[in-house]
Design an enzyme around this catalytic site. Structure first.
Site, short mmCIF file in Angstrom:
data_model
loop_
_atom_site.label_atom_id
_atom_site.label_comp_id
_atom_site.label_asym_id
_atom_site.label_seq_id
_atom_site.Cartn_x
_atom_site.Cartn_y
_atom_site.Cartn_z
N ALA A 251 1.83 1.47 15.61
CA ALA A 251 2.34 0.10 15.44
C ALA A 251 1.78 -0.62 14.22
O ALA A 251 2.05 -1.81 14.04
CB ALA A 251 2.13 -0.75 16.69
N ALA A 252 1.04 0.07 13.36
CA ALA A 252 0.54 -0.61 12.16
C ALA A 252 1.69 -1.09 11.28
O ALA A 252 1.67 -2.22 10.78
CB ALA A 252 -0.39 0.32 11.39
N GLY A 253 2.68 -0.23 11.08
CA GLY A 253 3.83 -0.63 10.27
C GLY A 253 4.61 -1.77 10.90
O GLY A 253 5.07 -2.69 10.21
N ASP A 254 4.76 -1.73 12.22
CA ASP A 254 5.46 -2.81 12.92
C ASP A 254 4.69 -4.12 12.79
O ASP A 254 5.28 -5.19 12.63
CB ASP A 254 5.62 -2.47 14.41
CG ASP A 254 6.46 -1.24 14.64
OD1 ASP A 254 7.32 -0.93 13.79
OD2 ASP A 254 6.27 -0.57 15.68
#
Length: 306
Positions: A251-254
């Site tokens: 979820a880093a990109g999210d």
């Protein structure tokens, strides 16, 4: 509440196993822990925007099962407007099967479930939300015709439109580029879109040149520990990543996309918004899980690099 950020996208229950390393094809490895965590790219991005202080609404679908109730409840607990999150009879909620290794890398398998029921008509039915919004965010975990409809509607309404092309396996439809203000792929997604293997800032610039030539107005390629690259018709800006100790990159990109959207909705300039997104993403990788890892606005504003 009038939502400033509207997310059209997926809600998944993440079934997360941790192991020393990722299994090879046909191999069984012994895991060390297991957790059930609300996720889905769309829901993660909505949570990230909400935690950064932006009034946020979600358009999506869950199944009429226990996971669906939990997923909707998790968004409501964040103050996210869920009037357009439908429960669909006869289908499961979306799930993501995730394995995370000791190096904080992951493999993910997604089963669409209710996300496959997010049809264009559902977006049309929630048009009042789109009209009120300032920023529209889309990804590719719902049907492509729905994404196409949402992008075009956002453009017609004059909203700031962000597309995170994930997951993606090849070039986007040519008409999509003109509807998007910010195209935000990561390294592997940029490779899928352009055929350029992105493993450095220089190669990210080459991929960005390709995407701009394809019609993208502005491109942000997220590069993990290398930060991110912003590109438009006037050139490139590299934003180095804050230094942190990574625990889980899920979820880093999210988190970047949602925090970036929230900053734009607050009226911050794109450079400032990218910086906010990078700090939020950096903080998220220091914690395990998808939505539980996403930081608050106070944490982002109080971040001091070690």
């Amino acid at each position: 509440m009038q939502a400033k950020v509207v997310v059209v996208g997926s809600l998944n229950m993440d079934l997360v196993a941790r192991a020393a390393r990722l299994p090879q094809p046909g191999e069984t490895v012994v895991g060390t822990s297991f957790a059930t965590v609300p996720g889905g790219k769309g829901a993660n991005q909505a949570v990230a925007a909400a935690r950064q202080g932006a009034p946020t609404a979600m358009i999506g679908c869950v199944g009429d099962d226990a996971y669906g109730e939990q997923l909707r409840g998790a968004l409501l607990a964040e103050g996210i407007d869920c009037q357009a999150v439908a429960s669909v009879a006869g289908v499961s909620s979306g799930v993501a099967l995730i394995v995370v290794d000791d190096a904080s890398q992951n493999n993910i398998v997604i089963v669409a479930g209710g996300n496959g029921e997010v049809r264009p008509q559902r977006v049309q039915d929630a048009d009042a939300l789109l009209q009120q919004a300032e920023v529209l965010v889309c990804q590719l975990e719902v049907p492509m015709d729905t994404v196409a409809f949402a992008l075009e509607r956002g453009r017609v309404l004059g909203k700031t439109v962000i597309l995170n092309p994930a997951p993606v396996s090849g070039p986007l439809p040519a008409a999509w580029y003109r509807a998007v203000d910010y195209l935000v792929p990561n390294e592997s997604e940029a490779f899928a879109l352009t055929g350029v293997r992105v493993d450095s800032v220089a190669s990210a610039e080459q991929a960005a040149i390709y995407l701009l030539a394809a019609g993208a107005r502005k491109v942000i390629i997220t590069l993990g520990a290398l930060g991110s690259l912003f590109a438009d018709g006037s050139g490139f800006i590299h934003f180095p990543a804050p230094r942190v100790q990574a625990v889980d990159t899920t979820a880093a990109g999210d988190t970047f996309v949602g925090a970036f959207a929230a900053a734009l909705a607050r009226g911050e300039g794109e450079r400032e918004a990218i910086a906010v997104g990078q700090v939020a993403a950096a903080l998220s990788v220091t914690r395990a899980g998808a939505q539980p890892s996403i930081p608050s606005l106070a944490e982002v504003r109080g971040f001091v690099q070690p």
